[in-house]
Design a protein around this motif. Structure first.
Motif, PDB file in Angstrom:
ATOM      1  N   ASP A   8      -0.881   1.386   1.886  1.00  0.00           N
ATOM      2  CA  ASP A   8      -0.770   1.072   3.314  1.00  0.00           C
ATOM      3  C   ASP A   8      -0.560   2.321   4.162  1.00  0.00           C
ATOM      4  O   ASP A   8      -0.873   2.319   5.348  1.00  0.00           O
ATOM      5  CB  ASP A   8       0.389   0.100   3.568  1.00  0.00           C
ATOM      6  CG  ASP A   8       0.100  -1.297   3.049  1.00  0.00           C
ATOM      7  OD1 ASP A   8      -1.065  -1.582   2.709  1.00  0.00           O
ATOM      8  OD2 ASP A   8       1.052  -2.095   2.978  1.00  0.00           O
ATOM      9  N   ASN A   9       0.007   3.372   3.572  1.00  0.00           N
ATOM     10  CA  ASN A   9       0.317   4.616   4.299  1.00  0.00           C
ATOM     11  C   ASN A   9      -0.192   5.828   3.520  1.00  0.00           C
ATOM     12  O   ASN A   9       0.609   6.659   3.082  1.00  0.00           O
ATOM     13  CB  ASN A   9       1.828   4.745   4.496  1.00  0.00           C
ATOM     14  CG  ASN A   9       2.441   3.551   5.162  1.00  0.00           C
ATOM     15  OD1 ASN A   9       2.079   3.213   6.271  1.00  0.00           O
ATOM     16  ND2 ASN A   9       3.353   2.891   4.472  1.00  0.00           N
ATOM     17  N   ALA A  52       1.137   9.334   4.701  1.00  0.00           N
ATOM     18  CA  ALA A  52       2.569   9.439   5.000  1.00  0.00           C
ATOM     19  C   ALA A  52       3.090  10.810   4.602  1.00  0.00           C
ATOM     20  O   ALA A  52       2.601  11.438   3.660  1.00  0.00           O
ATOM     21  CB  ALA A  52       3.334   8.350   4.268  1.00  0.00           C
TER      22      ALA A  52
END
Length: 52
Positions: free
Chosen positions: A21-22, A25
């Motif tokens: 999802d990231n 990051a």
């Protein structure tokens, strides 16, 4: 992933979902297609969450 999941006591599946999802990051370090988690930055990220 296995080591990070064990260290942070988070399931491997949940950890993989956080990474997918990231992908950009600040707590991730990509070595080719292999991901490594920067411990101190990931701890700061976890501290900002109310639930995982």
């Amino acid at each position: 992933m296995e080591e990070a999941a064990s260290y942070f006591r988070i399931g491997e599946g949940k950890l993989r979902k956080l990474v997918s999802d990231n992908p950009n990051a600040e707590y991730l370090l990509w070595n080719g297609n292999r991901v490594q988690i920067k411990r101190t930055r990931f701890e700061k990220f976890i501290d900002t969450l109310s639930a995982i």
